[in-house]
Design a protein around this motif. Structure first.
Motif, PDB file in Angstrom:
ATOM      1  N   GLN A   1       0.829  -1.201   0.000  1.00  0.00           N
ATOM      2  CA  GLN A   1       0.000   0.000   0.000  1.00  0.00           C
ATOM      3  C   GLN A   1       0.871   1.261   0.000  1.00  0.00           C
ATOM      4  O   GLN A   1       0.602   2.214  -0.740  1.00  0.00           O
ATOM      5  N   LEU A   2       1.921   1.269   0.823  1.00  0.00           N
ATOM      6  CA  LEU A   2       2.808   2.432   0.883  1.00  0.00           C
ATOM      7  C   LEU A   2       3.549   2.634  -0.440  1.00  0.00           C
ATOM      8  O   LEU A   2       3.790   3.774  -0.850  1.00  0.00           O
ATOM      9  N   TYR A   3       3.911   1.555  -1.082  1.00  0.00           N
ATOM     10  CA  TYR A   3       4.569   1.659  -2.384  1.00  0.00           C
ATOM     11  C   TYR A   3       3.653   2.368  -3.382  1.00  0.00           C
ATOM     12  O   TYR A   3       4.083   3.265  -4.120  1.00  0.00           O
ATOM     13  N   GLU A   4       2.385   1.993  -3.385  1.00  0.00           N
ATOM     14  CA  GLU A   4       1.433   2.616  -4.310  1.00  0.00           C
ATOM     15  C   GLU A   4       1.167   4.069  -3.937  1.00  0.00           C
ATOM     16  O   GLU A   4       1.143   4.948  -4.802  1.00  0.00           O
ATOM     17  N   LEU A   5       0.958   4.330  -2.651  1.00  0.00           N
ATOM     18  CA  LEU A   5       0.651   5.689  -2.204  1.00  0.00           C
ATOM     19  C   LEU A   5       1.787   6.665  -2.479  1.00  0.00           C
ATOM     20  O   LEU A   5       1.558   7.850  -2.707  1.00  0.00           O
ATOM     21  N   SER A   6       3.021   6.160  -2.457  1.00  0.00           N
ATOM     22  CA  SER A   6       4.192   7.026  -2.616  1.00  0.00           C
ATOM     23  C   SER A   6       4.707   7.066  -4.056  1.00  0.00           C
ATOM     24  O   SER A   6       5.777   7.632  -4.306  1.00  0.00           O
ATOM     25  N   ASP A   7       3.984   6.451  -4.971  1.00  0.00           N
ATOM     26  CA  ASP A   7       4.447   6.360  -6.369  1.00  0.00           C
ATOM     27  C   ASP A   7       5.831   5.722  -6.459  1.00  0.00           C
ATOM     28  O   ASP A   7       6.686   6.147  -7.244  1.00  0.00           O
ATOM     29  N   GLY A   8       6.030   4.707  -5.632  1.00  0.00           N
ATOM     30  CA  GLY A   8       7.280   3.949  -5.687  1.00  0.00           C
ATOM     31  C   GLY A   8       8.411   4.516  -4.862  1.00  0.00           C
ATOM     32  O   GLY A   8       9.519   3.967  -4.874  1.00  0.00           O
ATOM     33  N   LYS A   9       8.163   5.581  -4.095  1.00  0.00           N
ATOM     34  CA  LYS A   9       9.240   6.179  -3.297  1.00  0.00           C
ATOM     35  C   LYS A   9       9.484   5.417  -1.994  1.00  0.00           C
ATOM     36  O   LYS A   9      10.578   5.482  -1.437  1.00  0.00           O
ATOM     37  N   PHE A  10       8.454   4.738  -1.488  1.00  0.00           N
ATOM     38  CA  PHE A  10       8.623   3.888  -0.307  1.00  0.00           C
ATOM     39  C   PHE A  10       8.648   2.450  -0.791  1.00  0.00           C
ATOM     40  O   PHE A  10       7.654   1.955  -1.328  1.00  0.00           O
ATOM     41  N   ASP A  11       9.779   1.790  -0.605  1.00  0.00           N
ATOM     42  CA  ASP A  11       9.963   0.478  -1.218  1.00  0.00           C
ATOM     43  C   ASP A  11      10.767  -0.406  -0.280  1.00  0.00           C
ATOM     44  O   ASP A  11      11.943  -0.136  -0.011  1.00  0.00           O
ATOM     45  N   VAL A  12      10.161  -1.477   0.225  1.00  0.00           N
ATOM     46  CA  VAL A  12      10.841  -2.336   1.194  1.00  0.00           C
ATOM     47  C   VAL A  12      11.902  -3.219   0.548  1.00  0.00           C
ATOM     48  O   VAL A  12      12.604  -3.961   1.242  1.00  0.00           O
ATOM     49  N   THR A  13      12.049  -3.151  -0.774  1.00  0.00           N
ATOM     50  CA  THR A  13      13.143  -3.887  -1.425  1.00  0.00           C
ATOM     51  C   THR A  13      14.399  -3.029  -1.577  1.00  0.00           C
ATOM     52  O   THR A  13      15.409  -3.501  -2.097  1.00  0.00           O
ATOM     53  N   SER A  14      14.341  -1.772  -1.128  1.00  0.00           N
ATOM     54  CA  SER A  14      15.461  -0.857  -1.374  1.00  0.00           C
ATOM     55  C   SER A  14      16.587  -0.992  -0.366  1.00  0.00           C
ATOM     56  O   SER A  14      17.603  -0.295  -0.473  1.00  0.00           O
TER      57      SER A  14
END
Length: 275
Positions: free
Chosen positions: A70-83
């Motif tokens: 959900q956070l990945y979508e809300l942030s347009d990819g800026k929050f990413d747990v694979t980073s």
């Protein structure tokens, strides 16, 4: 994900205070053991070492993965747990050792939640990729511990390394007074906030950064480029009903860079930003 656990009880004798701390500390240790990327044998280790094979996860892990998606979508990819793999290039130790563009670019093919196959309860990472739930794990631990501590005391302040949640005021009805650390004077307090009930979470780069040729590189990275976000406040503190919500908003704000304050104003939340 590990952070010091403190529990301040405002209405209790020593026995109740000790019980509240024991409950919170036990829950913090449980979540740390289960979700830390530094631990072997837990679910994160199983996912990160599966070499592309699908892994079936339990319900609690599935909820956190849904939240990460959900956070990945809300942030347009800026929050990413694979980073988290970008840490192989970046060492935010206060030095001037900024990685080369080539070193950062080499990691980008193994960053991107959009490359992950997630359909609860099954998760599959492409070979070489990892997940790191540290960006949401500490705040989740605060909320989870608070839910258990509430059965012991209703006048309590939990503090997990600066992420806080108050279950109620002190015995005399006065709020808990919380200090926000200065970004320019280590150990000094920039402002005080009175907290009666609800949560506060802070994100910033006052302790984790690089400094080279007069340019400061904060530890908040844009996973799409692999480079630090430009123009963000040095520190953002957000108030919300839960620590998870406060932490999410603080982190998403920093990822907006120069637009951090405008982002938080649009959310209608109380916040304090230091530049």
């Amino acid at each position: 994900m590990a952070s010091p656990c403190e529990v301040h009880v405002g209405d209790a004798d020593r026995t109740t205070a000790e019980r509240a701390f024991a409950v919170a500390a036990a829950e913090a240790r449980r979540i740390e053991a289960k979700f830390s990327r530094y631990s072997s044998g837990n679910i994160i280790h199983a996912i990160n070492t599966a070499e592309g094979r699908p892994v079936v996860v339990d319900a609690e892990t599935a909820r956190l993965l849904d939240y990460a998606a959900q956070l990945y979508e809300l942030s347009d990819g800026k929050f990413d747990v694979t980073s988290g793999v970008l840490r192989r290039a970046w060492r935010f130790d206060g030095s001037d050792r900024v990685p080369s563009p080539e070193a950062v670019a080499a990691l980008l093919p193994i960053v991107g939640w959009d490359k992950v196959r997630w359909r609860a309860p099954e998760l599959a990472l492409p070979r070489g990729m990892e997940i790191d739930l540290g960006g949401i794990g500490k705040e989740y631990a605060v909320d989870s511990a608070a839910g258990l501590v509430r059965a012991v005391s209703s006048r309590c302040l939990l503090n997990f390394g600066g992420d806080l949640l108050a279950l109620g005021p002190q015995q005399d009805g006065t709020p808990w007074r919380v200090g926000v650390e200065s970004v320019s004077d280590a150990g000094a307090v920039a402002r005080h906030i009175d907290l009666t009930i609800g949560a506060l979470a802070t994100s910033g780069d006052s302790r984790r950064y690089l400094l080279k040729d007069g340019t400061r590189y904060g530890h908040v990275l844009d996973p799409r480029t692999g480079w630090p976000v430009v123009g963000a406040p040095r520190s953002v503190t957000v108030a919300a009903a839960t620590c998870t919500a406060a932490g999410m908003l603080a982190t998403l704000a920093l990822l907006q860079g120069a637009g951090a304050e405008a982002f938080l104003e649009a959310q209608g939340v109380q916040f304090w930003a230091l530049r």
